[in-house]
Design an enzyme around this catalytic site. Structure first.
Site, PDB file in Angstrom:
ATOM      1  N   ASP A  52       0.852  -1.198   0.000  1.00  0.00           N
ATOM      2  CA  ASP A  52       0.000   0.000   0.000  1.00  0.00           C
ATOM      3  C   ASP A  52       0.885   1.245   0.000  1.00  0.00           C
ATOM      4  O   ASP A  52       2.038   1.194   0.436  1.00  0.00           O
ATOM      5  CB  ASP A  52      -0.857   0.046   1.282  1.00  0.00           C
ATOM      6  CG  ASP A  52      -2.053  -0.893   1.229  1.00  0.00           C
ATOM      7  OD1 ASP A  52      -2.372  -1.427   0.152  1.00  0.00           O
ATOM      8  OD2 ASP A  52      -2.678  -1.076   2.295  1.00  0.00           O
ATOM      9  N   ARG A  61      -1.168  -0.799  -8.366  1.00  0.00           N
ATOM     10  CA  ARG A  61      -2.533  -0.339  -8.069  1.00  0.00           C
ATOM     11  C   ARG A  61      -2.531   1.176  -8.234  1.00  0.00           C
ATOM     12  O   ARG A  61      -1.714   1.875  -7.616  1.00  0.00           O
ATOM     13  CB  ARG A  61      -2.936  -0.696  -6.637  1.00  0.00           C
ATOM     14  CG  ARG A  61      -4.290  -0.082  -6.256  1.00  0.00           C
ATOM     15  CD  ARG A  61      -4.555  -0.137  -4.754  1.00  0.00           C
ATOM     16  NE  ARG A  61      -4.575  -1.478  -4.253  1.00  0.00           N
ATOM     17  CZ  ARG A  61      -4.208  -1.811  -3.003  1.00  0.00           C
ATOM     18  NH1 ARG A  61      -3.763  -0.878  -2.175  1.00  0.00           N
ATOM     19  NH2 ARG A  61      -4.249  -3.049  -2.616  1.00  0.00           N
TER      20      ARG A  61
HETATM   21  C1  LIG Z   1      -8.689  -1.293  -3.511  1.00  0.00           C
HETATM   22  C2  LIG Z   1      -8.273   0.068  -3.044  1.00  0.00           C
HETATM   23  C3  LIG Z   1      -7.053   0.223  -2.416  1.00  0.00           C
HETATM   24  C4  LIG Z   1      -6.618   1.490  -2.016  1.00  0.00           C
HETATM   25  N1  LIG Z   1      -5.360   1.650  -1.514  1.00  0.00           N
HETATM   26  C5  LIG Z   1      -4.910   2.898  -1.240  1.00  0.00           C
HETATM   27  C6  LIG Z   1      -3.551   3.128  -0.873  1.00  0.00           C
HETATM   28  O1  LIG Z   1      -2.728   2.216  -0.806  1.00  0.00           O
HETATM   29  N2  LIG Z   1      -3.178   4.404  -0.594  1.00  0.00           N
HETATM   30  C7  LIG Z   1      -4.051   5.453  -0.679  1.00  0.00           C
HETATM   31  O2  LIG Z   1      -3.647   6.603  -0.443  1.00  0.00           O
HETATM   32  N3  LIG Z   1      -5.342   5.252  -1.006  1.00  0.00           N
HETATM   33  C8  LIG Z   1      -5.785   4.010  -1.288  1.00  0.00           C
HETATM   34  N4  LIG Z   1      -7.090   3.831  -1.663  1.00  0.00           N
HETATM   35  C9  LIG Z   1      -8.068   4.927  -1.479  1.00  0.00           C
HETATM   36  C10 LIG Z   1      -8.130   5.819  -2.689  1.00  0.00           C
HETATM   37  O3  LIG Z   1      -6.939   6.565  -2.779  1.00  0.00           O
HETATM   38  C11 LIG Z   1      -9.308   6.787  -2.599  1.00  0.00           C
HETATM   39  O4  LIG Z   1      -9.147   7.569  -1.459  1.00  0.00           O
HETATM   40  C12 LIG Z   1     -10.658   6.094  -2.545  1.00  0.00           C
HETATM   41  O5  LIG Z   1     -10.706   5.005  -3.414  1.00  0.00           O
HETATM   42  C13 LIG Z   1     -11.771   7.065  -2.980  1.00  0.00           C
HETATM   43  O6  LIG Z   1     -11.524   7.520  -4.275  1.00  0.00           O
HETATM   44  P1  LIG Z   1     -12.424   7.108  -5.532  1.00  0.00           P
HETATM   45  O7  LIG Z   1     -11.517   6.965  -6.705  1.00  0.00           O
HETATM   46  O8  LIG Z   1     -13.232   5.910  -5.215  1.00  0.00           O
HETATM   47  O9  LIG Z   1     -13.302   8.385  -5.831  1.00  0.00           O
HETATM   48  P2  LIG Z   1     -14.340   9.202  -4.937  1.00  0.00           P
HETATM   49  O10 LIG Z   1     -14.644  10.385  -5.758  1.00  0.00           O
HETATM   50  O11 LIG Z   1     -13.855   9.388  -3.552  1.00  0.00           O
HETATM   51  O12 LIG Z   1     -15.593   8.238  -4.853  1.00  0.00           O
HETATM   52  C14 LIG Z   1     -16.427   7.990  -5.981  1.00  0.00           C
HETATM   53  C15 LIG Z   1     -17.770   7.523  -5.462  1.00  0.00           C
HETATM   54  O13 LIG Z   1     -17.614   6.274  -4.773  1.00  0.00           O
HETATM   55  C16 LIG Z   1     -18.470   6.224  -3.640  1.00  0.00           C
HETATM   56  N5  LIG Z   1     -17.639   6.152  -2.416  1.00  0.00           N
HETATM   57  C17 LIG Z   1     -16.318   6.379  -2.317  1.00  0.00           C
HETATM   58  N6  LIG Z   1     -15.881   6.143  -1.048  1.00  0.00           N
HETATM   59  C18 LIG Z   1     -16.971   5.770  -0.359  1.00  0.00           C
HETATM   60  C19 LIG Z   1     -17.177   5.378   0.997  1.00  0.00           C
HETATM   61  N7  LIG Z   1     -16.166   5.320   1.869  1.00  0.00           N
HETATM   62  N8  LIG Z   1     -18.417   5.036   1.376  1.00  0.00           N
HETATM   63  C20 LIG Z   1     -19.461   5.070   0.495  1.00  0.00           C
HETATM   64  N9  LIG Z   1     -19.336   5.430  -0.804  1.00  0.00           N
HETATM   65  C21 LIG Z   1     -18.103   5.769  -1.216  1.00  0.00           C
HETATM   66  C22 LIG Z   1     -19.298   7.497  -3.680  1.00  0.00           C
HETATM   67  O14 LIG Z   1     -20.451   7.220  -4.423  1.00  0.00           O
HETATM   68  C23 LIG Z   1     -18.395   8.455  -4.422  1.00  0.00           C
HETATM   69  O15 LIG Z   1     -19.101   9.484  -5.030  1.00  0.00           O
HETATM   70  C24 LIG Z   1      -7.500   2.600  -2.146  1.00  0.00           C
HETATM   71  C25 LIG Z   1      -8.739   2.429  -2.776  1.00  0.00           C
HETATM   72  C26 LIG Z   1      -9.118   1.201  -3.250  1.00  0.00           C
HETATM   73  C27 LIG Z   1     -10.425   1.083  -3.979  1.00  0.00           C
END
Ligand SMILES: Cc1cc2nc3c(=O)[nH]c(=O)nc-3n(C[C@H](O)[C@H](O)[C@H](O)COP(=O)(O)OP(=O)(O)OC[C@H]3O[C@@H](n4cnc5c(N)ncnc54)[C@H](O)[C@@H]3O)c2cc1C
Length: 304
Positions: A125, A176
């Site tokens: 991560d 990722r």
């Molecule tokens: C498999 C995976 C691994 C990850 N690993 C890391 C990492 O190693 N380091 C790091 O910094 N970040 C990590 N992240 C987090 C990532 O950086 C984002 O902060 C997170 O995925 C939200 O961004 P998004 O692209 O989904 O867009 P967003 O714009 O945040 O979300 C898009 C839509 O998804 C839905 N949504 C998003 N989050 C939520 C929630 N918590 N509850 C309910 N609905 C929600 C909503 O409908 C939102 O409008 C990871 C994410 C995933 C999916």
């Protein structure tokens, strides 16, 4: 999210832990390894892959870092025993990065070797920007030492990410790609949502050009659409990439992607140290600000 919502989610650390725990239950498999195993069995039954994360707290002693490394070896035992389709995700600070690079390397290599003996894989991560250089250094170090069953994470919100993609290209890395979750200064990270999206798409293109295997980690419908378009245009085989989502987020969309034939991996965290992870998830849930505000006010008034 509205400005008011944003203001409320920034106050989350002041919300009572019980309220946070109540609302974050869906994002965490449970306190024990068996909880993660059951969650993965269910996901595998629905045609989804998983990556298991052992939730850790701040490490202050090397014994704690070694204990986390051991916990990951236990996870691999359970994966093998249960015939699960899952790998693991590790945080380098949990393996001791803040204590010493060499300790962290030793712990990580132990986990990676254990994974290799099972034909399995370890994802590193990415944490906040104070760890980016050391994380990429360790990833590079392991790949140069011949450990190929290890992948890393790049965060589209960081201004440096496209350069990092180019610097890693020769490894044909397994990356990722996510937006990034930590609070970073504007000098290091894009803060505007559209700029983050644009950076995501640029980095995705550069990774695919480099022949990387990309874990497309996003719930953002616009980005999912952009990724699907590129998969189509490039004629990518289904085993050349995967989508990734977090446990408890956009589950219906995850099922649709699987039904359309895409590989989809769900991030499954478990463990006693649920608080930091829970805060990060709640801060991203657009519907959560109002619900938490109500619950907290209710509790303050003696009704919750
Ligand atoms: C498999 C995976 C691994 C990850 N690993 C890391 C990492 O190693 N380091 C790091 O910094 N970040 C990590 N992240 C987090 C990532 O950086 C984002 O902060 C997170 O995925 C939200 O961004 P998004 O692209 O989904 O867009 P967003 O714009 O945040 O979300 C898009 C839509 O998804 C839905 N949504 C998003 N989050 C939520 C929630 N918590 N509850 C309910 N609905 C929600 C909503 O409908 C939102 O409008 C990871 C994410 C995933 C999916």
């Amino acid at each position: 999210m509205t400005l008011l919502d944003r203001a409320i989610v920034r106050l989350l650390p002041a919300v009572p832990k019980r309220v946070v725990q109540f609302f974050s239950g869906r994002y965490i498999a449970g306190p024990a390894l068996d909880d993660a195993v059951h969650a993965v069995e269910k996901l595998n039954g629905e045609g989804m892959l998983a990556t298991i994360d052992v939730l850790g707290e701040e490490i202050t002693h090397e014994d704690e870092a070694r204990a986390i490394a051991q916990a990951y070896r236990d996870v691999f035992e359970s994966i093998r025993h249960g015939g699960l389709d899952a790998n693991v995700s590790v945080k380098l600070t949990a393996l001791g990065l803040d204590l010493s690079y060499d300790l962290c390397r030793e712990n990580l290599v132990g986990v990676v070797r254990h994974a290799a003996s099972d034909g399995n894989f370890v994802r590193i991560d990415m944490e906040d920007s104070s760890t980016t250089d050391e994380t990429l250094r360790l990833y590079r170090d392991l790949r140069e030492a011949g450990h190929d069953n290890v992948g890393v994470v790049l965060q589209a919100y960081l201004r440096r990410t496209l350069d990092d993609v180019h610097a890693l290209a020769d490894f044909k890395p397994n990356v990722r790609l996510c937006k990034g979750i930590y609070v970073e200064p504007p000098s290091l990270a894009y803060t505007d949502a559209e700029a983050v999206r644009a950076s995501y798409v640029r980095s995705l293109d550069a990774l695919l050009d480099a022949g990387a295997y990309v874990g497309i980690a996003t719930h953002d419908e616009w980005l999912i659409g952009e990724a699907l378009g590129r998969i189509d245009q490039r004629g990518l085989e289904r085993d050349a990439y995967e989508f990734q989502m977090l446990l408890g987020v956009r589950e219906a969309r995850a099922r649709e992607l699987v039904e359309s034939g895409h590989r989809l991996r769900v991030y499954v965290p478990f463990g006693e140290h649920w608080y930091g992870y829970s805060l990060r998830r709640l801060q991203e849930n657009p519907a959560m600000a109002g619900a938490i505000a109500k619950a907290t006010v209710g509790r303050m008034l003696g009704r919750a």
